[in-house]
Design a protein around this motif. Structure first.
Motif, PDB file in Angstrom:
ATOM      1  N   ILE A  50       1.160  -1.152  -0.236  1.00 49.07           N
ATOM      2  CA  ILE A  50      -0.107  -0.355   0.112  1.00 49.07           C
ATOM      3  C   ILE A  50       1.037   1.291   0.137  1.00 49.07           C
ATOM      4  N   SER A  51       0.667   2.178  -1.448  1.00 47.28           N
ATOM      5  CA  SER A  51       1.299   3.112  -1.421  1.00 47.28           C
ATOM      6  C   SER A  51       1.187   4.373  -1.540  1.00 47.28           C
ATOM      7  N   ASP A  52       1.602   5.615  -2.407  1.00 52.75           N
ATOM      8  CA  ASP A  52       1.564   6.425  -2.863  1.00 52.75           C
ATOM      9  C   ASP A  52       1.943   6.193  -4.212  1.00 52.75           C
ATOM     10  N   ALA A  53       2.956   5.026  -4.226  1.00 57.87           N
ATOM     11  CA  ALA A  53       3.379   4.601  -5.679  1.00 57.87           C
ATOM     12  C   ALA A  53       4.217   5.359  -6.853  1.00 57.87           C
ATOM     13  N   ARG A  54       4.626   6.874  -5.615  1.00 54.23           N
ATOM     14  CA  ARG A  54       5.689   6.956  -6.315  1.00 54.23           C
ATOM     15  C   ARG A  54       7.346   7.068  -6.214  1.00 54.23           C
ATOM     16  N   ILE A  55       7.511   5.892  -7.357  1.00 49.70           N
ATOM     17  CA  ILE A  55       8.578   5.022  -7.282  1.00 49.70           C
ATOM     18  C   ILE A  55       9.419   6.275  -7.825  1.00 49.70           C
TER      19      ILE A  55
ATOM     20  N   LEU B 256      -1.564  -1.676  -4.292  1.00 48.35           N
ATOM     21  CA  LEU B 256      -3.030  -0.740  -3.562  1.00 48.35           C
ATOM     22  C   LEU B 256      -1.989   0.642  -3.669  1.00 48.35           C
ATOM     23  N   VAL B 257      -2.698   1.378  -5.375  1.00 46.26           N
ATOM     24  CA  VAL B 257      -2.187   3.178  -4.783  1.00 46.26           C
ATOM     25  C   VAL B 257      -3.156   3.686  -4.362  1.00 46.26           C
ATOM     26  N   VAL B 258      -2.782   4.603  -3.162  1.00 44.83           N
ATOM     27  CA  VAL B 258      -3.575   5.810  -2.605  1.00 44.83           C
ATOM     28  C   VAL B 258      -3.375   6.339  -3.547  1.00 44.83           C
ATOM     29  N   ASP B 259      -4.479   6.639  -4.261  1.00 47.62           N
ATOM     30  CA  ASP B 259      -4.800   8.379  -5.338  1.00 47.62           C
ATOM     31  C   ASP B 259      -4.803   9.455  -4.546  1.00 47.62           C
ATOM     32  N   SER B 260      -4.798  10.656  -4.946  1.00 46.01           N
ATOM     33  CA  SER B 260      -5.321  11.043  -4.943  1.00 46.01           C
ATOM     34  C   SER B 260      -6.987  11.816  -5.613  1.00 46.01           C
ATOM     35  N   THR B 261      -8.251  12.434  -4.644  1.00 45.68           N
ATOM     36  CA  THR B 261      -9.020  12.754  -5.559  1.00 45.68           C
ATOM     37  C   THR B 261      -8.849  13.585  -5.906  1.00 45.68           C
ATOM     38  N   ASP B 262      -7.939  14.709  -5.927  1.00 50.58           N
ATOM     39  CA  ASP B 262      -7.778  16.157  -6.729  1.00 50.58           C
ATOM     40  C   ASP B 262      -7.043  15.765  -8.669  1.00 50.58           C
ATOM     41  N   PRO B 263      -7.718  15.425  -9.373  1.00 51.15           N
ATOM     42  CA  PRO B 263      -7.115  15.097 -10.653  1.00 51.15           C
ATOM     43  C   PRO B 263      -5.431  15.963 -11.472  1.00 51.15           C
TER      44      PRO B 263
ATOM     45  N   ARG C  76      -9.278   5.576  -4.917  1.00 47.76           N
ATOM     46  CA  ARG C  76      -9.157   6.793  -4.719  1.00 47.76           C
ATOM     47  C   ARG C  76      -9.874   6.599  -3.357  1.00 47.76           C
ATOM     48  N   ASP C  77     -10.803   6.092  -2.542  1.00 47.30           N
ATOM     49  CA  ASP C  77     -11.454   5.907  -2.053  1.00 47.30           C
ATOM     50  C   ASP C  77     -11.511   4.762  -0.925  1.00 47.30           C
ATOM     51  N   LEU C  78     -10.918   5.622   0.346  1.00 46.29           N
ATOM     52  CA  LEU C  78      -9.926   3.861   0.891  1.00 46.29           C
ATOM     53  C   LEU C  78     -11.413   3.989   2.063  1.00 46.29           C
ATOM     54  N   GLN C  79     -12.567   3.984   1.378  1.00 47.32           N
ATOM     55  CA  GLN C  79     -13.259   3.605   2.192  1.00 47.32           C
ATOM     56  C   GLN C  79     -13.705   2.171   1.515  1.00 47.32           C
ATOM     57  N   ALA C  80     -13.661   2.381   0.030  1.00 44.12           N
ATOM     58  CA  ALA C  80     -13.688   0.934  -0.618  1.00 44.12           C
ATOM     59  C   ALA C  80     -12.752   0.040  -0.520  1.00 44.12           C
ATOM     60  N   LEU C  81     -11.803  -0.026   0.203  1.00 45.82           N
ATOM     61  CA  LEU C  81     -10.243  -0.562   0.454  1.00 45.82           C
ATOM     62  C   LEU C  81     -11.046  -2.196   0.763  1.00 45.82           C
ATOM     63  N   PRO C  82     -12.135  -2.871   1.630  1.00 46.43           N
ATOM     64  CA  PRO C  82     -12.810  -3.807   1.937  1.00 46.43           C
ATOM     65  C   PRO C  82     -13.334  -4.637   0.738  1.00 46.43           C
ATOM     66  N   GLU C  83     -13.897  -4.020  -0.088  1.00 52.52           N
ATOM     67  CA  GLU C  83     -14.613  -4.710  -1.865  1.00 52.52           C
ATOM     68  C   GLU C  83     -12.704  -4.891  -2.680  1.00 52.52           C
ATOM     69  N   ILE C  84     -12.591  -3.453  -2.117  1.00 52.49           N
ATOM     70  CA  ILE C  84     -11.083  -3.658  -3.661  1.00 52.49           C
ATOM     71  C   ILE C  84     -10.429  -5.374  -3.251  1.00 52.49           C
ATOM     72  N   LEU C  85     -10.247  -5.048  -2.627  1.00 58.26           N
ATOM     73  CA  LEU C  85      -9.491  -6.638  -1.275  1.00 58.26           C
ATOM     74  C   LEU C  85      -9.705  -7.860  -2.373  1.00 58.26           C
TER      75      LEU C  85
END
Length: 148
Positions: A53-58, A82-89, A124-133
């Motif tokens: 789990i990361s912002d994936a800035r490698i 799992l890329v935790v992405d910003s909701t700001d485009p 983008r939505d951390l609340q969706a993490l359980p469904e995504i996993l």
């Protein structure tokens, strides 16, 4: 749901940078040792799954990161980013550009074009993490059943 929300609230993502090659080398070696120890008790072929789990800035040597992801796969270890992405485009990883200067010429391309993780999920939505996993795990088990 409450336990997942609490766990997510503890993530800080406040590191300046991640030492990706060293991190992946450690993960691959720890998983390999665990597999060796358990294979002494059973003859079953094991597949291992890791969610990073990361912002994936490698920003370091992306080729070394890609080598470690391929090495993991060759050892039957699946690394999923799992890329935790910003909701700001304007801050989204989907809109990041990568700049390089091969042979002295400017080259601009999408950041994800040569992303070193073959398997990744943009969240983008951390609340969706359980469904995504759950979905990722279902796909993983489907992949296992089709390969055997």
């Amino acid at each position: 749901d409450d336990a997942g929300a609490f766990t997510l609230s503890q993530f800080k993502f406040d590191q300046d940078k991640t030492r990706w090659p060293q991190f992946l080398e450690s993960v691959v070696n720890v998983l390999s040792q665990a597999k060796e120890q358990s294979s002494q008790q059973t003859n079953d072929e094991q597949l291992q799954l890791v969610f990073c789990i990361s912002d994936a800035r490698i920003q370091q040597d992306r080729e070394a990161v890609a080598r470690w992801t391929r090495e993991a796969l060759s050892r039957r270890q699946l690394l999923v980013m799992l890329v935790v992405d910003s909701t700001d485009p304007t801050q989204s990883i989907l809109n990041l550009k990568s700049v390089s200067y091969p042979n002295g010429k400017l080259k601009v391309e999408q950041y994800l074009d040569d992303f070193p993780f073959e398997h990744y999920i943009i969240l983008r939505d951390l609340q969706a993490l359980p469904e995504i996993l759950a979905s990722a795990l279902r796909q993983y088990f489907e992949m296992l059943s089709s390969s055997s």
